[in-house]
Design a protein around this motif. Structure first.
Motif, short mmCIF file in Angstrom:
data_model
loop_
_atom_site.label_atom_id
_atom_site.label_comp_id
_atom_site.label_asym_id
_atom_site.label_seq_id
_atom_site.Cartn_x
_atom_site.Cartn_y
_atom_site.Cartn_z
N SER A 54 42.46 20.15 43.27
CA SER A 54 42.42 18.81 42.69
C SER A 54 43.28 17.84 43.51
N VAL A 55 44.45 18.28 43.91
CA VAL A 55 45.34 17.45 44.72
C VAL A 55 44.68 17.14 46.06
N VAL A 56 44.13 18.15 46.69
CA VAL A 56 43.45 17.96 47.97
C VAL A 56 42.31 16.94 47.83
N ASN A 57 41.55 17.06 46.75
CA ASN A 57 40.45 16.11 46.53
C ASN A 57 40.97 14.68 46.39
N ARG A 58 42.09 14.50 45.71
CA ARG A 58 42.67 13.16 45.54
C ARG A 58 43.19 12.61 46.87
N VAL A 59 43.82 13.45 47.65
CA VAL A 59 44.33 13.01 48.95
C VAL A 59 43.17 12.62 49.85
N ARG A 60 42.14 13.43 49.87
CA ARG A 60 40.96 13.14 50.69
C ARG A 60 40.26 11.87 50.20
N ALA A 61 40.13 11.70 48.87
CA ALA A 61 39.47 10.52 48.31
C ALA A 61 40.23 9.24 48.66
N THR A 114 51.11 18.23 42.49
CA THR A 114 52.13 19.08 43.10
C THR A 114 51.67 19.43 44.50
N PRO A 115 52.60 19.52 45.45
CA PRO A 115 52.21 19.94 46.80
C PRO A 115 52.06 21.46 46.85
N SER A 116 51.36 21.92 47.85
CA SER A 116 51.31 23.37 48.08
C SER A 116 52.69 23.83 48.52
#
Length: 146
Positions: A111-118, A64-66
């Motif tokens: 978790s979403v941020v980590n996936r986007v960064r990864a 989900t986005p912020s």
């Protein structure tokens, strides 16, 4: 012995996933529709595009986005023809935006941020509410602890 210097990895940007013209059109809509200054709307749309790419590529529909990034997705999906074409080109399917009951929590957004960064994308921490200096009311307002 040979020493090699590693080049720093330059993060990708969501804006590079669409034409400059489409990026500006969606950003201008986001600015007008949601009352943002154009530079802020550009940041929002950039992050929404990166988010969508990661979610669609991985079929991770638990993402989900912020609250700050979500208007970028709304702005793009309202350009229905361009959005549908982009989804088909990127994923081979339409990535629908269904209202959900997901509560945006700090761990979920993290978790979403980590996936986007990864996935190699630049992450604008302030828009995700994960910046160390992100405190209410200046930050995203998502979930508890933001």
């Amino acid at each position: 012995m040979t020493t090699t210097l590693e080049s720093p990895v330059v993060p990708r940007h969501g804006r590079d996933l669409v034409s400059p013209e489409l990026f500006e059109k969606v950003s201008e809509f986001c600015a007008e529709e949601y009352g943002h200054e154009l530079p802020t709307a550009r940041r929002i749309v950039d992050q929404a595009l990166a988010f969508l790419k990661v979610m669609g590529d991985s079929r991770a529909f638990d993402m989900t986005p912020s609250a700050a990034v979500d208007p970028g997705w709304h702005s793009f999906v309202l350009h229905t023809k361009a959005y549908a074409t982009w989804c088909d080109e990127q994923f081979g399917f339409f990535l629908g935006h269904e209202p959900g009951t997901t509560v945006r929590t700090r761990p979920l957004i993290g978790s979403v941020v980590n996936r986007v960064r990864a996935a190699g994308f630049h992450v604008d921490e302030r828009l995700w509410g994960t910046a160390k200096t992100c405190n209410p009311p200046a930050c995203c307002g998502d979930g508890d602890g933001c």
